[in-house]
Design an enzyme around this catalytic site. Structure first.
Site, mmCIF file in Angstrom:
data_model
loop_
_atom_site.group_PDB
_atom_site.id
_atom_site.type_symbol
_atom_site.label_atom_id
_atom_site.label_comp_id
_atom_site.label_asym_id
_atom_site.label_seq_id
_atom_site.Cartn_x
_atom_site.Cartn_y
_atom_site.Cartn_z
ATOM 1 N N HIS A 85 -20.731 93.446 -12.016
ATOM 2 C CA HIS A 85 -21.095 93.103 -13.654
ATOM 3 C C HIS A 85 -22.167 92.486 -13.672
ATOM 4 O O HIS A 85 -22.464 91.430 -13.234
ATOM 5 C CB HIS A 85 -19.815 92.655 -14.087
ATOM 6 C CG HIS A 85 -19.976 92.390 -15.530
ATOM 7 N ND1 HIS A 85 -19.542 93.107 -16.622
ATOM 8 C CD2 HIS A 85 -20.265 91.148 -16.318
ATOM 9 C CE1 HIS A 85 -20.043 92.587 -17.907
ATOM 10 N NE2 HIS A 85 -20.223 91.456 -17.619
ATOM 11 N N LYS A 130 -11.498 93.064 -17.665
ATOM 12 C CA LYS A 130 -11.685 94.443 -17.812
ATOM 13 C C LYS A 130 -12.144 95.085 -16.550
ATOM 14 O O LYS A 130 -11.874 96.202 -16.187
ATOM 15 C CB LYS A 130 -13.060 94.681 -19.062
ATOM 16 C CG LYS A 130 -12.742 94.504 -20.300
ATOM 17 C CD LYS A 130 -13.847 94.913 -21.107
ATOM 18 C CE LYS A 130 -15.078 93.897 -21.138
ATOM 19 N NZ LYS A 130 -15.207 92.910 -21.927
ATOM 20 N N SER A 136 -12.856 87.594 -20.680
ATOM 21 C CA SER A 136 -13.021 89.065 -21.203
ATOM 22 C C SER A 136 -13.636 89.888 -20.084
ATOM 23 O O SER A 136 -13.163 90.879 -19.798
ATOM 24 C CB SER A 136 -14.172 88.863 -22.205
ATOM 25 O OG SER A 136 -14.670 90.120 -22.693
#
Length: 446
Positions: free
Chosen positions: A84, A189, A185
């Site tokens: 990410h 995910k 957050s």
């Protein structure tokens, strides 16, 4: 057990620690629509000022992840890893990284997002390929993952619904910058998509969400702690975003540059970051003994064509046409082009990533609002970057747009984005960092 939400808010407001039951009740009730937005807004503000202990954050993140569907690909083995990025300008790393890691034997279920503000979105870049689909059913996600080793898809409505609602609230309640809320957050995910190991690319610099290295380090440490709190493995890389990554900024333009890197060429900074991040992904997947071995494996996949083969197979499986991609290399551009030239001899000392990113928003690369559309063929080429010598009249930047009026709008931003030092350039190395990687966090427990 039932709780009064106002009591939970007051407890956090006053600096108290919340029990796992209180946190789970709050998140699940909010996801089901039983807690109004105004109360959740008050709770988010309390967290913004009071923070969360590691134990609270782990429970909060897990509750968010479990508020919706959690994908499980464990039948494919333990080599399920993902990456990410906190977002930047010209950050096309995912397009190269996922196929390269897959070519080395790992599985990469990569749930990605869209552009917002000055930072680009992986899904928008991929959808600039004609026919490429990112809205996939769970069965399609699994089929693509199994057949080519990686899949690129967007978040469905039933995945992490608590985060989807909270994210919208944070945007309008001035609570976006809270490190615990950012961590929950992102991690909720990423863990919901089925990855067992996660590498975080936390950007630092003018084109990043975290402009200072110290802030980036804090977020990186929190992300590593957050993912480990859910029983997964994690490492964070703090990388430089003071200038755009690579030379091309734009949806199709970044696909094109990614293809160059996948073919063993392309900009060195993109290749370096891909190899570092991918090296750690292979360590977390149990396929490399250390990050150096993993980076060498990644580099080999780029040079021998196996990473590009995986990319091509993925394009086909997700509805795109590889021949369409190859035919448009170097050619697919908006009709209006403008060049910016050096006004004197010297050395480029900076290229303002944020200015380039904001110009991209005006051109149609990115979005000012979630509902805005983006354009595939517009963007910016940074012909010269930090540390490179220029002579008077050399092109330092090109920009493509759909009209002269749009280019007029971004001209001042882009002209001032590139700064050229008039000195003779003997100290050129002082203007250019030796590596795009600033620091690796969590390597000792990877």
């Amino acid at each position: 057990m039932s709780y009064r939400v106002v009591d939970i808010i007051a407890k956090k407001r006053d600096g108290g620690g919340l029990s796992p039951d209180e946190i789970e009740f709050l998140v699940s009730s909010y996801a089901k629509g039983e807690v109004p937005d105004y109360q959740m807004s008050a709770f988010l503000m309390a967290v913004f000022f009071r923070g969360m202990a590691d134990e609270e954050l782990a429970v909060f993140t897990r509750a968010m992840m479990e508020s919706g569907r959690v994908l499980d690909f464990s039948h494919l083995g333990n080599a399920l890893v993902d990456k990410h990025s906190t977002g930047g300008v010209g950050d096309k790393v995912s397009l190269v990284l996922a196929p390269a890691v897959a070519a080395c034997g790992a599985f990469v279920p990569m749930m990605s997002g869209r552009a917002l503000g000055h930072t680009g979105g992986t899904l928008d870049k991929l959808e600039s390929i004609e026919g490429y689909r990112t809205a996939l059913s769970v069965s399609e996600v699994e089929r693509v993952l199994r057949e080519c080793g990686f899949v690129m898809f967007g978040q469905s409505e039933d995945m992490v619904p608590a985060d989807k609602r909270m994210y919208a609230l944070r945007d309008v309640t001035a609570t976006v910058e809270s490190v615990p809320l950012i961590t929950a957050s992102i991690v909720s995910k990423k863990c919901a998509e089925g990855a067992r190991g996660l590498v975080f690319d936390v950007k630092a610099g003018g084109g990043a969400f975290m402009t200072s290295v110290d802030d980036a380090r804090r977020l990186a440490s929190s992300l590593v702690a957050g993912v480990r709190g859910l029983g997964r493995r994690g490492v964070a890389v703090v990388s430089d975003m003071s200038q755009p990554l690579g030379r091309l900024v734009g949806n199709w333009l970044e696909v094109e540059e990614s293809v160059m890197v996948l073919r063993g060429a392309g900009p060195q900074d993109v290749r370096e970051l891909v190899c570092v991040l991918g090296g750690w992904m292979l360590v977390l997947a149990g396929l490399a003994g250390d990050a150096d071995e993993g980076a060498s494996m990644l580099a080999a996949s780029l040079d021998d064509g196996s990473a590009y083969d995986r990319f091509c197979r993925n394009v086909e499986l997700q509805g795109g046409d590889v021949s369409w991609v190859e035919e448009r290399m170097g050619r697919y551009r908006a009709e209006v082009c403008r060049e910016f030239r050096a006004e004197h001899d010297g050395v480029v000392v900076s290229v303002d990533a944020r200015a380039v990113g904001m110009a991209g928003v005006a051109l149609g690369v990115g979005r000012s609002r979630v509902e805005d559309s983006v354009l595939p063929d517009v963007g910016v080429e940074c012909v010269r970057k930090r540390g490179e010598r220029v002579s008077t009249g050399d092109v330092v930047m090109r920009v493509w747009g759909r009209s002269e009026e749009v280019l007029d709008e971004v001209t001042d931003k882009l002209r001032s984005a590139v700064v050229v030092d008039t000195e003779d350039g003997d100290n050129v190395t002082s203007y250019d960092s030796s590596s795009i990687v600033i620091e690796v966090i969590g390597a000792d427990k990877a």
